[in-house]
Scaffold this active site. Structure first.
Site, short mmCIF file in Angstrom:
data_model
loop_
_atom_site.label_atom_id
_atom_site.label_comp_id
_atom_site.label_asym_id
_atom_site.label_seq_id
_atom_site.Cartn_x
_atom_site.Cartn_y
_atom_site.Cartn_z
N LYS A 173 0.59 -1.31 0.11
CA LYS A 173 0.04 0.04 0.12
C LYS A 173 0.87 1.22 -0.11
O LYS A 173 1.75 1.30 0.78
CB LYS A 173 -0.79 -0.03 1.26
CG LYS A 173 -1.74 -1.09 1.22
CD LYS A 173 -2.72 -1.19 2.59
CE LYS A 173 -1.81 -1.78 3.68
NZ LYS A 173 -2.28 -1.77 5.06
N THR A 204 -7.10 9.63 8.18
CA THR A 204 -6.84 8.56 7.56
C THR A 204 -6.87 7.51 8.58
O THR A 204 -6.49 6.30 8.35
CB THR A 204 -5.67 8.77 6.88
OG1 THR A 204 -4.58 8.99 7.47
CG2 THR A 204 -5.70 9.73 5.67
N GLY A 206 -7.37 4.21 10.32
CA GLY A 206 -8.22 3.08 9.67
C GLY A 206 -8.03 2.66 8.41
O GLY A 206 -8.95 1.99 7.88
N THR A 207 -7.29 3.46 7.33
CA THR A 207 -7.46 3.22 6.07
C THR A 207 -6.82 1.76 5.75
O THR A 207 -7.50 1.18 4.85
CB THR A 207 -6.72 4.15 5.42
OG1 THR A 207 -5.14 4.34 5.82
CG2 THR A 207 -7.29 5.61 5.19
N GLY A 208 -5.87 1.35 6.52
CA GLY A 208 -5.48 0.15 6.09
C GLY A 208 -6.20 -1.08 6.56
O GLY A 208 -6.61 -2.02 5.86
N CYS A 209 -6.93 -0.93 7.59
CA CYS A 209 -7.91 -2.00 8.12
C CYS A 209 -9.14 -2.05 7.13
O CYS A 209 -9.55 -2.95 6.76
CB CYS A 209 -8.77 -1.56 9.67
SG CYS A 209 -7.10 -1.42 10.70
N1 LIG Z 1 -5.10 10.42 1.35
C1 LIG Z 1 -5.46 9.28 0.98
N2 LIG Z 1 -6.38 9.53 -0.64
C2 LIG Z 1 -6.37 8.36 -1.10
N3 LIG Z 1 -6.08 7.13 -0.75
C3 LIG Z 1 -5.42 6.99 0.28
C4 LIG Z 1 -5.19 8.00 1.10
N4 LIG Z 1 -4.33 7.67 2.18
C5 LIG Z 1 -4.24 6.17 2.07
N5 LIG Z 1 -4.84 5.80 0.98
C6 LIG Z 1 -4.96 4.52 0.39
O1 LIG Z 1 -5.62 3.74 1.71
C7 LIG Z 1 -5.12 2.27 1.60
C8 LIG Z 1 -4.54 2.17 3.05
O2 LIG Z 1 -3.17 2.60 2.69
P1 LIG Z 1 -2.23 3.07 3.89
O3 LIG Z 1 -2.69 4.22 4.43
O4 LIG Z 1 -0.75 2.85 3.11
O5 LIG Z 1 -2.16 1.90 5.01
P2 LIG Z 1 -2.28 1.81 6.54
O6 LIG Z 1 -3.36 2.47 7.19
O7 LIG Z 1 -2.08 0.49 6.94
O8 LIG Z 1 -0.89 2.75 6.90
C9 LIG Z 1 -4.21 2.22 0.42
O9 LIG Z 1 -5.05 1.98 -0.68
C10 LIG Z 1 -3.91 3.86 0.27
O10 LIG Z 1 -3.51 3.95 -1.40
C1 LIG Z 2 -6.95 -2.23 17.00
C2 LIG Z 2 -6.13 -1.62 15.88
N1 LIG Z 2 -6.05 -2.41 14.82
C3 LIG Z 2 -5.48 -1.73 13.72
C4 LIG Z 2 -4.83 -0.42 13.77
C5 LIG Z 2 -3.94 0.25 12.73
O1 LIG Z 2 -5.01 0.62 11.76
P1 LIG Z 2 -4.45 1.09 10.53
O2 LIG Z 2 -5.67 1.19 9.43
O3 LIG Z 2 -3.51 -0.05 9.81
O4 LIG Z 2 -3.79 2.24 10.35
P2 LIG Z 2 -3.87 3.66 11.40
O5 LIG Z 2 -5.21 3.93 11.88
O6 LIG Z 2 -3.05 3.20 12.47
O7 LIG Z 2 -3.69 4.63 10.25
C6 LIG Z 2 -5.12 0.29 15.01
N2 LIG Z 2 -4.68 1.78 14.93
N3 LIG Z 2 -5.99 -0.29 15.98
#
Ligand SMILES: Nc1ncnc2c1ncn2[C@@H]1O[C@H](COP(=O)(O)OP(=O)(O)O)[C@@H](O)[C@H]1O
Ligand SMILES: Cc1ncc(COP(=O)(O)OP(=O)(O)O)c(N)n1
Length: 263
Positions: A173, A204, A206-209
């Site tokens: 990602k 943002t 929780g975007t990854g979850c």
């Molecule tokens: N500002 C943003 N605009 C559009 N897509 C986003 C943005 N931030 C994250 N994403 C997308 O959200 C998803 C989660 O990515 P990321 O943020 O790298 O994960 P995590 O939350 O695990 O760190 C990916 O598909 C990424 O491209």
């Molecule tokens: C309980 C719990 N699980 C996972 C995360 C991490 O969430 P994620 O969407 O990967 O990223 P952030 O929210 O940290 O940007 C969490 N915070 N809590």
């Protein structure tokens, strides 16, 4: 109705973890089930406490689910300890779980560690080889691949290394890049890019979850991996574009973006 299971930690502020997963699965029209691995005391500014579930109790939750409603897809998120990972691997093998997505959650964006250092090796050995897809962000991929990732070329090298080493498909990602939101899929030795417009929203959490549970929902519904990813990215963009602004820190997204009555 199709069903999906999230095995993850609870986020008390509802933006990430189990809560984000259930919201996402529900908005996808998929019946959501959960097995909780840990409770976190967490809000938009950070994590103030973690209480792991007893591994025997995680096993009980998983047995209850698999002996009754078989999930069409399984998403694994925060699993902080070695024994919890071992229990999950044992149950998923026992019941021949399908469409397993591992989001190798290691550190929250707020900086808190969500995976014990000694558990990284167990995650690599036990869970990644049974995953259909693993979805690291850039810092997580740097740990799994043992290399720094600065460019798109580095992303390609790291994804290939992880996919080859653990025998799973990899979605690396790109949300941590400054100007883009481009994700890279390494599948069966081939690379495809999923380009996304970066939404200018600082909230943002929780975007990854959300991405991994949206992909799990789409796989449960029978879409191909590529279409599942494309649809999941679109869901994130809409949830970010809805510009919810809650809390004093990195706030959650609006999963109810298609519901107009939000008084
Ligand atoms: N500002 C943003 N605009 C559009 N897509 C986003 C943005 N931030 C994250 N994403 C997308 O959200 C998803 C989660 O990515 P990321 O943020 O790298 O994960 P995590 O939350 O695990 O760190 C990916 O598909 C990424 O491209
Ligand atoms: C309980 C719990 N699980 C996972 C995360 C991490 O969430 P994620 O969407 O990967 O990223 P952030 O929210 O940290 O940007 C969490 N915070 N809590």
């Amino acid at each position: 109705m199709k069903t999906a299971l999230t095995i993850a930690g609870s986020d008390s502020c509802g933006g990430a973890g189990i809560q984000a997963d259930i919201k996402t699965m529900t908005m996808h029209g998929v019946y959501a089930m959960s097995a909780v691995t840990a409770l976190t005391a967490q809000n938009t500014t950070g994590v103030s406490g973690i209480m792991e579930v007893d591994p025997a109790f995680l096993e009980k939750q998983l047995e209850s689910i698999f002996t009754d409603i078989f999930p069409d897809a399984v998403k694994i998120g925060m699993v902080s300890g070695v024994e919890l990972i071992q229990v999950i691997a044992m149950i998923l093998k026992k019941y021949h779980a399908k469409n397993i997505i591992v989001d190798p959650v290691m550190v929250a964006t707020s900086g808190s560690k969500l995976l014990a250092d000694q558990a990284v090796e167990t995650l690599e050995k036990e869970l990644l080889p049974m995953a259909y897809l693993v979805t690291p962000n850039i810092p997580e991929a740097e740990i799994l691949a043992g290399m720094p990732i600065r460019t798109q070329e580095d992303m390609e090298k790291a994804a290939e290394y992880i996919g080859t080493k653990f025998g799973c498909n990899v979605l690396l990602k790109g949300g941590h890049q400054l100007n883009e939101a481009n994700d890279l899929l390494w599948k069966d030795g081939k690379i495809s890019w999923f380009y996304g417009e970066r939404i200018n929203n600082p909230n943002t959490h929780g975007t990854g979850c959300t991405l991994s549970s949206a992909i799990a929902s789409n796989l449960a519904k029978g879409y191909s991996l590529e279409i599942s990813i494309e649809k999941a990215k679109n869901y994130i963009s809409l949830a970010l574009a809805a510009m919810l602004d809650l809390g004093q820190g990195n706030g959650p997204m609006n999963h109810a973006f298609s519901i107009t009555d939000q008084k």
